[in-house]
Design a protein around this motif. Sequence first.
Motif, PDB file in Angstrom:
ATOM      1  N   ASN A  88     -14.541   4.066  -2.868  1.00  0.00           N
ATOM      2  CA  ASN A  88     -13.357   4.236  -3.705  1.00  0.00           C
ATOM      3  C   ASN A  88     -13.160   3.110  -4.717  1.00  0.00           C
ATOM      4  OD1 ASN A  88     -12.434   6.732  -2.748  1.00  0.00           O
ATOM      5  ND2 ASN A  88     -11.455   5.765  -0.974  1.00  0.00           N
ATOM      6  N   TYR A  89     -14.030   2.115  -4.674  1.00  0.00           N
ATOM      7  CA  TYR A  89     -13.970   1.084  -5.709  1.00  0.00           C
ATOM      8  C   TYR A  89     -14.193   1.698  -7.084  1.00  0.00           C
ATOM      9  CZ  TYR A  89     -14.905  -3.270  -8.239  1.00  0.00           C
ATOM     10  OH  TYR A  89     -14.870  -4.301  -9.147  1.00  0.00           O
ATOM     11  N   ASN A 129     -12.745   4.087  -8.179  1.00  0.00           N
ATOM     12  CA  ASN A 129     -11.433   4.521  -8.685  1.00  0.00           C
ATOM     13  C   ASN A 129     -10.730   3.434  -9.489  1.00  0.00           C
ATOM     14  OD1 ASN A 129     -11.971   6.776  -7.143  1.00  0.00           O
ATOM     15  ND2 ASN A 129     -10.533   6.266  -5.501  1.00  0.00           N
ATOM     16  N   ASP A 140     -11.559   0.278   1.491  1.00  0.00           N
ATOM     17  CA  ASP A 140     -11.882   1.547   0.838  1.00  0.00           C
ATOM     18  C   ASP A 140     -10.690   2.496   0.891  1.00  0.00           C
ATOM     19  OD1 ASP A 140     -13.960   3.343  -0.371  1.00  0.00           O
ATOM     20  OD2 ASP A 140     -13.518   4.521   1.427  1.00  0.00           O
ATOM     21  N   TYR A 141     -10.015   2.548   2.036  1.00  0.00           N
ATOM     22  CA  TYR A 141      -8.862   3.446   2.148  1.00  0.00           C
ATOM     23  C   TYR A 141      -7.733   3.017   1.222  1.00  0.00           C
ATOM     24  CZ  TYR A 141      -5.169   6.383   3.911  1.00  0.00           C
ATOM     25  OH  TYR A 141      -4.142   7.307   3.981  1.00  0.00           O
ATOM     26  N   SER A 174      -7.977   4.475  -2.129  1.00  0.00           N
ATOM     27  CA  SER A 174      -7.966   5.926  -2.264  1.00  0.00           C
ATOM     28  C   SER A 174      -6.736   6.358  -3.058  1.00  0.00           C
ATOM     29  CB  SER A 174      -7.949   6.589  -0.887  1.00  0.00           C
ATOM     30  OG  SER A 174      -6.706   6.343  -0.224  1.00  0.00           O
ATOM     31  N   TYR A 175      -6.814   7.528  -3.662  1.00  0.00           N
ATOM     32  CA  TYR A 175      -5.673   8.030  -4.423  1.00  0.00           C
ATOM     33  C   TYR A 175      -4.468   8.253  -3.517  1.00  0.00           C
ATOM     34  CZ  TYR A 175      -9.028   8.739  -8.194  1.00  0.00           C
ATOM     35  OH  TYR A 175      -9.978   8.537  -9.166  1.00  0.00           O
ATOM     36  N   VAL A 204      -5.600   2.455 -10.094  1.00  0.00           N
ATOM     37  CA  VAL A 204      -6.481   3.593 -10.322  1.00  0.00           C
ATOM     38  C   VAL A 204      -5.898   4.459 -11.430  1.00  0.00           C
ATOM     39  CG1 VAL A 204      -7.224   3.565  -7.914  1.00  0.00           C
ATOM     40  CG2 VAL A 204      -5.325   5.058  -8.600  1.00  0.00           C
TER      41      VAL A 204
END
Length: 396
Positions: free
Chosen positions: A137-138, A140, A328-329, A332-333, A349
């Motif tokens: 998710n980086y 993002n 990572d979480y 997240s969006y 993001v």
Amino acid sequence: MNRFIQKALCAVAACALALSLSACGSTSPATGAASADVPTVTIWGYGGQEVREALQAVADAHNADPAYNTKARVEIQFVVSGTSEQSLPDRLAAAYQAGETDTDFDIIALDDSGISAILAQTSEDFFIPIDTSKIPNYENVVFKDNIVGDTFIPYRGTAVMLAYNSETVENPPATADELYQWIKDNPGRFAYCDPSTGGSGYTFVTTAIYNQLPDEARMSPDTKWETEHTAEWDNAFALMAELHPYLYQTAGKVQYPMKNAGSLDLLATKQIDMTPAFVNMVLSQKNMGTMPESIKLQPIEPAFSGALAGFCIPKIAKDQEAALSVIDYYLSYEAQAIGWNTMYASPVVDTAKLENLDHADWLEETNMDELRYFSIGMIQKDIVVRWAEEIAPLAQ
């Protein structure tokens, strides 16, 4: 003053962190997760209550997500600013100097300007380089160009804008020069907090300096931007002295409110019409009903200084791989939307991809398409000290 210097070095940094207060929100593994086999990742943070609540809200969501809760369980250890216990840098330094390894200092949540304060008490390699290839998710993150070094991963932005009363200010200033002229034209109706107590006041002073320096200066801790540019510094503090008699007064004396909340209290009670303020603080107070609806936010050009809050992993962390999954979480969006809904934290993001937002119109109005990012290290301390020596005495 020393208290603020610590805060300024950590975004508003190096506040006290007590082990007795650290379990501000332990969470349990989600049903179905094998707790005996799932490592616990502890995030250590500090700051305002709203920061704790946002970190905890995302931790709870993480621990309920079957895509993540089989890899790690998140716990939050936190102290709200203003306590008098041993600071986080001191605790990290004590563990490092004692040769401890496999500690529960798994992830440190901080403003990246606070990194230097911790490295000064530990070692230059105290925080490990983070392999972003292990953080899907980086991708993002939209502020990659603002990140200094490879040991810091941002998870929220912080920005200061001009907060003003739209009932009395029909056309708010759009530039720094217009703002300075407005202050002179409207004596007593503007305030900024003592920079040694609040980041919004510090930002007001810092921006006056760096508006005169090359753009590269705001991304450098090199003291040459102070020692070789004395004219720009002198000009900025001369401006602060020039504006001083036009600021908010009580009992015939100019008053610099204490802390960010102090200047916002004056705005909320309409004792002033305008002040620099952190976006999330204004929006949170509007949401609670303690800030009038007439209070609006206006960016100016050049923009007030902004910053990124993020995560670092110390080399004394016990499970670095599990920590990467947790980071990572947070990128997240889903997690970024939770951060906004909890404390109106500016996402890092693409906001167009966020769903289920509260007050999405507020995000659209304050969205940071670009961040005028500052990372000036120990120079922050010198700004605070000089203001205390030259400007504060004018109010006596």
